[in-house]
Design a protein around this motif. Structure first.
Motif, PDB file in Angstrom:
ATOM      1  N   MET A  70      11.409  75.517 -25.447  1.00 51.91           N
ATOM      2  CA  MET A  70      11.076  76.939 -25.651  1.00 51.91           C
ATOM      3  C   MET A  70      10.850  77.187 -27.135  1.00 51.91           C
ATOM      4  N   CYS A  71       9.972  76.401 -27.722  1.00 50.34           N
ATOM      5  CA  CYS A  71       9.750  76.426 -29.171  1.00 50.34           C
ATOM      6  C   CYS A  71       9.375  77.811 -29.685  1.00 50.34           C
ATOM      7  N   GLU A  72       8.650  78.563 -28.887  1.00 50.13           N
ATOM      8  CA  GLU A  72       8.233  79.903 -29.327  1.00 50.13           C
ATOM      9  C   GLU A  72       9.393  80.880 -29.436  1.00 50.13           C
ATOM     10  N   LYS A  73      10.543  80.521 -28.867  1.00 49.71           N
ATOM     11  CA  LYS A  73      11.725  81.398 -28.900  1.00 49.71           C
ATOM     12  C   LYS A  73      12.748  80.964 -29.942  1.00 49.71           C
ATOM     13  N   LEU A  76      17.106  79.015 -31.139  1.00 51.12           N
ATOM     14  CA  LEU A  76      17.885  79.229 -29.934  1.00 51.12           C
ATOM     15  C   LEU A  76      19.362  78.970 -30.208  1.00 51.12           C
ATOM     16  N   LEU A  77      20.199  79.814 -29.626  1.00 51.94           N
ATOM     17  CA  LEU A  77      21.643  79.678 -29.769  1.00 51.94           C
ATOM     18  C   LEU A  77      22.256  79.998 -28.415  1.00 51.94           C
ATOM     19  N   ASP A  78      23.075  79.099 -27.897  1.00 47.91           N
ATOM     20  CA  ASP A  78      23.749  79.312 -26.616  1.00 47.91           C
ATOM     21  C   ASP A  78      25.224  79.585 -26.857  1.00 47.91           C
ATOM     22  N   THR A  88      21.729  82.137 -23.331  1.00 51.23           N
ATOM     23  CA  THR A  88      20.852  81.662 -24.399  1.00 51.23           C
ATOM     24  C   THR A  88      20.286  82.863 -25.141  1.00 51.23           C
ATOM     25  N   TYR A  89      20.438  82.822 -26.464  1.00 50.62           N
ATOM     26  CA  TYR A  89      19.868  83.843 -27.333  1.00 50.62           C
ATOM     27  C   TYR A  89      18.647  83.254 -28.021  1.00 50.62           C
ATOM     28  N   GLY A  90      17.614  84.071 -28.193  1.00 54.37           N
ATOM     29  CA  GLY A  90      16.388  83.596 -28.818  1.00 54.37           C
ATOM     30  C   GLY A  90      16.019  84.377 -30.051  1.00 54.37           C
ATOM     31  N   ARG A  91      15.229  83.711 -30.896  1.00 57.81           N
ATOM     32  CA  ARG A  91      14.785  84.267 -32.180  1.00 57.81           C
ATOM     33  C   ARG A  91      15.979  84.753 -33.012  1.00 57.81           C
ATOM     34  N   ALA A 112      22.579  91.999 -25.314  1.00 63.30           N
ATOM     35  CA  ALA A 112      21.404  92.048 -24.429  1.00 63.30           C
ATOM     36  C   ALA A 112      20.075  91.983 -25.174  1.00 63.30           C
ATOM     37  N   GLU A 113      19.982  92.619 -26.335  1.00 66.13           N
ATOM     38  CA  GLU A 113      18.688  92.655 -27.030  1.00 66.13           C
ATOM     39  C   GLU A 113      18.263  91.296 -27.584  1.00 66.13           C
ATOM     40  N   LEU A 114      19.180  90.332 -27.655  1.00 63.51           N
ATOM     41  CA  LEU A 114      18.853  88.991 -28.140  1.00 63.51           C
ATOM     42  C   LEU A 114      18.854  87.944 -27.031  1.00 63.51           C
ATOM     43  N   ALA A 115      19.429  88.277 -25.883  1.00 61.05           N
ATOM     44  CA  ALA A 115      19.556  87.315 -24.789  1.00 61.05           C
ATOM     45  C   ALA A 115      18.205  87.066 -24.135  1.00 61.05           C
ATOM     46  N   ILE A 116      17.910  85.780 -23.878  1.00 60.07           N
ATOM     47  CA  ILE A 116      16.647  85.436 -23.231  1.00 60.07           C
ATOM     48  C   ILE A 116      16.869  84.625 -21.956  1.00 60.07           C
ATOM     49  N   GLY A 117      18.097  84.212 -21.691  1.00 55.68           N
ATOM     50  CA  GLY A 117      18.339  83.411 -20.490  1.00 55.68           C
ATOM     51  C   GLY A 117      19.798  83.314 -20.140  1.00 55.68           C
ATOM     52  N   LYS A 118      20.032  82.986 -18.865  1.00 50.77           N
ATOM     53  CA  LYS A 118      21.401  82.808 -18.370  1.00 50.77           C
ATOM     54  C   LYS A 118      21.389  81.613 -17.423  1.00 50.77           C
TER      55      LYS A 118
END
Length: 121
Positions: A70-73, A76-78, A88-91, A112-118
């Motif tokens: 997910m390079c565009e995101k 990444l930090l989980d 997973t948090y993105g950007r 929530a505003e940074l979360a991109i996945g669960k």
């Protein structure tokens, strides 16, 4: 190392250290593939390590991983809390780290505003 007893002691020591990396506790995982590094993962990792140390969060383990596609995101930090889904948090930027740690790592509230996945396991 000269005896079988030395070898057994070393084995137990390494087993104990390995368990610290893989059992229980809260984990923060930073994507450190080349795409993540190009997006600022080193600075995010530094911010995470500094915040964990500042808050004396001894039960939190900080790890790194390679690219997950997910390079565009990136960056990444989980966050993995025992018994809860992996988030997973993105950007993520270094400025986001204190909020993620105080809200999610410490208090269990997803940012929530940074979360991109669960990931539910």
């Amino acid at each position: 190392m000269k005896t079988i007893e030395d070898l057994k002691r070393l084995r137990e020591q390494l087993k104990s250290q390995n368990n610290l990396r893989h059992e229980g506790g809260i984990k923060i995982i930073v994507g450190m593939g080349t795409c993540g590094i190009a997006a600022g993962a080193r600075q995010v990792m530094t911010a995470v390590l500094e915040e964990v140390a500042r808050l004396k969060l001894e039960d939190v383990k900080v790890c790194q991983t390679g690219c997950i596609g997910m390079c565009e995101k990136e960056v990444l930090l989980d966050v993995v809390r025992p018994g809860e889904p992996r988030i997973t948090y993105g950007r993520v930027t270094p400025a986001d780290v204190p909020k993620i740690i105080s809200e999610h790592v410490i208090n269990g509230r997803i940012v929530a505003e940074l979360a991109i996945g669960k990931i539910t396991e």
